[in-house]
Motif scaffolding. Structure first.
Motif, mmCIF file in Angstrom:
data_model
loop_
_atom_site.group_PDB
_atom_site.id
_atom_site.type_symbol
_atom_site.label_atom_id
_atom_site.label_comp_id
_atom_site.label_asym_id
_atom_site.label_seq_id
_atom_site.Cartn_x
_atom_site.Cartn_y
_atom_site.Cartn_z
ATOM 1 N N TYR A 101 -3.855 -7.161 111.987
ATOM 2 C CA TYR A 101 -3.465 -5.927 112.531
ATOM 3 C C TYR A 101 -4.656 -4.948 112.803
ATOM 4 N N LYS A 106 -1.756 -1.319 120.370
ATOM 5 C CA LYS A 106 -0.432 -1.397 120.269
ATOM 6 C C LYS A 106 0.025 -2.558 121.345
ATOM 7 N N GLN A 110 4.287 -0.806 120.919
ATOM 8 C CA GLN A 110 4.595 -0.551 119.536
ATOM 9 C C GLN A 110 3.276 -0.939 118.623
ATOM 10 N N ARG A 112 2.221 -3.742 116.024
ATOM 11 C CA ARG A 112 2.814 -4.751 115.302
ATOM 12 C C ARG A 112 1.701 -5.667 114.830
ATOM 13 N N GLU A 118 0.777 -14.210 117.876
ATOM 14 C CA GLU A 118 1.821 -13.584 118.345
ATOM 15 C C GLU A 118 2.160 -12.516 117.680
ATOM 16 N N ALA A 119 2.898 -11.347 118.440
ATOM 17 C CA ALA A 119 3.372 -10.291 117.927
ATOM 18 C C ALA A 119 4.488 -10.759 116.855
ATOM 19 N N LEU A 120 4.434 -9.922 115.599
ATOM 20 C CA LEU A 120 5.599 -10.407 114.712
ATOM 21 C C LEU A 120 6.602 -9.406 114.779
ATOM 22 N N ASP A 121 7.788 -9.855 115.099
ATOM 23 C CA ASP A 121 9.019 -8.895 115.121
ATOM 24 C C ASP A 121 9.491 -8.995 113.642
ATOM 25 N N GLU A 122 9.498 -7.512 113.350
ATOM 26 C CA GLU A 122 9.882 -7.106 111.869
ATOM 27 C C GLU A 122 11.081 -6.100 111.798
ATOM 28 N N PRO A 123 12.407 -6.612 112.266
ATOM 29 C CA PRO A 123 13.435 -5.566 112.276
ATOM 30 C C PRO A 123 13.884 -4.801 111.001
ATOM 31 N N TYR A 124 13.313 -5.319 109.785
ATOM 32 C CA TYR A 124 13.708 -4.693 108.587
ATOM 33 C C TYR A 124 13.031 -3.562 108.523
ATOM 34 N N GLN A 127 11.978 2.070 112.431
ATOM 35 C CA GLN A 127 11.297 2.215 113.780
ATOM 36 C C GLN A 127 9.832 3.032 113.701
#
Length: 247
Positions: A101, A106, A110, A112, A118-124, A127
């Protein structure tokens, strides 16, 4: 077209009995192939996993082997940065992963984490929260996991250089939404309930059929004779009396 009394209930009974048997059989087979782990209940301590879990919230814990840990799992582990015996954290990376990181860059507008390029998606994460307060670039060694809390701005974790990855055998349990052992019990109860309803419908359908057959076997009462010819006869007699009368 008339249907035999109780026919629809009989069909519904057969369907429910078969469905209940399938549910019971499926749950029993699943338990035999992969027995659900024993679970325990506890409460979250602290706010490091907010907003996913808050302080005092009920949690379910299942045992997990070190080699069965997956990215995204929420675990209870003995970590060097906590004064508590164990603390809840999330597995962000496993052995062999490179996680990094850089706060100054960005990705798609965003901030991330980058996992294996690869960019990690963290919906938890909420925002407005950044995924980390510090920069880091770590390759997780064999037998270790990279742990971070969900409340990143107000918690410690493997992202800090003085902490780093945690040995996988320090993970004592996995936090689950609902234990499979409890789901299996509810599944079996549902199967039994469906079969009971089917049996009740079958019983009422059989009674309705018997009642209909009994009513059909009783002979209908004979109809009373209808005096239709009496009126003309009386009229003829009256005519005859008038014809014989003296003028």
């Amino acid at each position: 077209m008339t249907h035999r009394p109780g026919r629809r209930r009989g069909i519904a009974a057969i369907v429910l009995l078969v469905l209940g048997a399938v549910i019971l059989g499926g749950v029993s087979a699943a338990k035999a192939v992969n027995p659900p782990a024993r679970y325990s209940e506890g409460r979250a301590a602290g706010w490091q996993m907010a907003p996913t879990y808050t302080d005092g919230e009920s949690i379910y814990l299942e045992p997990v082997a070190a080699g069965k840990l997956r990215r995204g799992d929420i675990v209870l582990a003995s970590v060097p940065w906590s004064l508590q015996k164990t603390q809840m954290n999330r597995v962000i990376a496993v052995a062999g992963d490179r996680i990094r990181y850089k706060p100054s860059s960005k990705i798609a507008g965003q901030y991330r984490l980058v996992l294996n390029g690869e960019a990690l998606d963290e919906p938890y994460l909420e925002q407005w929260k950044n995924p980390s307060a510090v920069a880091f670039d770590v390759t997780v060694p064999e037998g270790s996991v990279f742990l971070m809390a969900d409340n990143r701005m107000n918690s410690d974790g493997s992202q800090y250089a003085n902490n780093g990855p945690v040995a996988a055998d320090r993970v004592v349990a996995k936090v689950v939404m609902y234990p499979m052992a409890k789901l299996a019990v509810w599944g079996q109860l549902a199967g039994v309930l469906v079969m009971v309803v089917g049996a009740v419908l079958a019983f009422t359908a059989r009674r309705a059929g018997r009642r209909a057959r009994a009513e059909a076997a009783v002979p209908a009462p004979a109809a009373a004779p209808v005096a239709v010819a009496a009126a003309p006869a009386q009229a003829t007699a009256a005519s005859g009396e008038r014809a014989d009368a003296p003028s």
